[in-house]
Scaffold this motif. Sequence first.
Motif: not given
Length: 78
Positions: A35, A37, A44-47, A71-76
């Motif tokens: 995902t 922006d 924003k996110q990678k699964t 694995s889930v990577i979330t960028v904040k």
Amino acid sequence: ILLDFTSDGKIDTKQEMMGMSAEVKGTVQSTGAITLDKATGILKQKTVTTKTDSSVNMNGQEMNTNSKVTSVITVKTI
């Protein structure tokens, strides 16, 4: 922006285990979604879900292994 992806790979290697030679063969399959922006293009996110099926052959004896990792990577923003 949502991007779906797939990936396929093969494992074919020889390794040394406990002083003995071992042949490792297998397949790797990954699927996932990224995902972004739309305004900035920043992630924003990678699964990713990766499944591995392999076999180890050592001195004529075969051992099969299977694994599944998500694995889930979330960028904040900070």
